[in-house]
Design an enzyme around this catalytic site. Structure first.
Site: not given
Ligand code: GH3
Ligand code: MG
Ligand code: MG
Ligand code: MG
Ligand code: MG
Length: 312
Positions: A191, A199, A204, A208, A234
């Site tokens: 992760d 983001n 965004h 990506d 992610e």
């Molecule tokens: P942590 O270190 O705890 O993982 O913190 P984090 O900010 O990564 O937290 P979390 O996993 O909860 O957040 C993931 C974020 O990823 C939330 C969402 O907006 C973003 N995200 C999810 N899918 C996509 C995508 O396909 N593209 C982009 N740009 N962002 C995405």
């Molecule tokens: Mg994360």
């Molecule tokens: Mg996550």
């Protein structure tokens, strides 16, 4: 790194599942009671580089579909123990075979019967004697479309990796193989750290790009016999057949380090980002869901301990 080489059987099977479909020759199942007719069809297909398997008993169609996994079925209409239309109806009752193309190839010239066959699950109707050029063109175009449909069903469009559902399915398949061969297998969840900040700070589309960048790195570093999927936004799932916890740690920690060094471009400058990972291992844990859960718990530990690390 020293890594146990999985039994060739496992490797070959997963390599085939992972990449084989794209490169494998087109596969046609011919359901035809007349040996003369099936030989003629198979020769025509063969001359066009298309692989085929013929069965004379329509009752065997389901088991053969499961074993052979063809891209298309060429179906006779009139056969002694069951008609082609009945066989097609049975096939369509199974969701995994809902979209496989069924092309009738029959001497039946009654248009009403032909239409009925199409209504009950057929995709095309060709009459015997067939024109080899037309047969070949129809088979090829149906298969092309079917393969591209399957590609989009099983893969994630941003990264091209397996999507959530198909990565879980492939993990289960690999786990069954590992059990049968009594080989270890490691499962890791990955992760990206503080991805929300990426983001928020860069937008965004840049986020990506970071997801694509990690997908690409993982793909380069893993073997063709490993499993790699985009499990969530992610989040990635990795399965390493033949690997123990220790070996998986070494592999993932190296990738973690290298990823943390990548400079992602933004405007005229760049930024770094990191990931955390948690690893679990079969046979210490012996079912797919529990492996993922254990890897997830280790991932949570990695986050809590400060991120940018692999926890086994
Ligand atoms: P942590 O270190 O705890 O993982 O913190 P984090 O900010 O990564 O937290 P979390 O996993 O909860 O957040 C993931 C974020 O990823 C939330 C969402 O907006 C973003 N995200 C999810 N899918 C996509 C995508 O396909 N593209 C982009 N740009 N962002 C995405
Ligand atoms: Mg994360
Ligand atoms: Mg996550
Ligand atoms: Mg017949
Ligand atoms: Mg016939």
């Amino acid at each position: 790194f020293v890594r146990a080489t999985p039994q060739p059987a496992i490797m070959a099977k997963i390599v085939e599942l992972n990449g084989g479909e794209e490169e494998a020759p087109y596969r046609v199942l011919v359901v035809e009671d007349s040996l003369t007719a099936s030989k003629l069809v198979q020769r025509t297909l063969g001359e066009n580089g298309i692989e085929s398997l013929a069965i004379a008993q329509p009752r065997e169609v389901l088991t053969t579909l499961k074993r052979y996994q063809p891209d298309l079925i060429l179906m006779d209409m009139h056969m002694p123990d069951c008609t082609g239309v009945e066989a097609a109806r049975v096939i369509r009752q199974h969701t995994e075979f809902l979209s496989i193309p069924i092309v009738y190839l029959s001497g039946e010239t009654d248009v009403a019967l032909q239409i009925e066959a199409l209504r009950l699950g057929g995709d095309h109707f060709l009459t015997k004697p067939f024109n080899p050029v037309i047969l070949n063109a129809i088979v090829k175009s149906k298969i092309e479309r079917y393969r591209s449909l399957r590609r989009s069903m099983f893969h994630d469009s941003l990264t091209g990796l397996l999507n959530h559902t198909s990565s879980k399915q492939r993990l289960d398949t690999a786990l069954n193989l590992a059990m049968a061969e009594q080989e270890p297998m490691a499962v890791a969840m990955i992760d990206i750290d503080h991805f929300k900040k990426v983001n928020d700070s860069y937008g965004h589309p840049v986020g990506d790009q970071v997801i694509r960048s990690l997908a690409w790195l993982l793909k380069q570093r893993l073997r063709k016999s490993d499993i790699l999927g985009r499990y969530g936004g992610e989040e990635f799932l990795v399965a390493l057949p033949g690997a123990t916890l220790t070996q998986a740690f070494q592999i993932l920690d190296r990738i973690r380090h290298d990823f943390s060094q990548i400079k992602h471009p933004f405007n005229e400058t760049w930024f770094n980002t990191t990931f955390s990972s948690g690893v679990a291992q079969f046979p210490l844990i012996s079912n797919g869901e529990a492996l993922v859960k254990q890897a997830d718990e280790a991932l949570y530990e990695a986050k809590r301990a400060g991120r940018d690390r692999v926890v086994v």
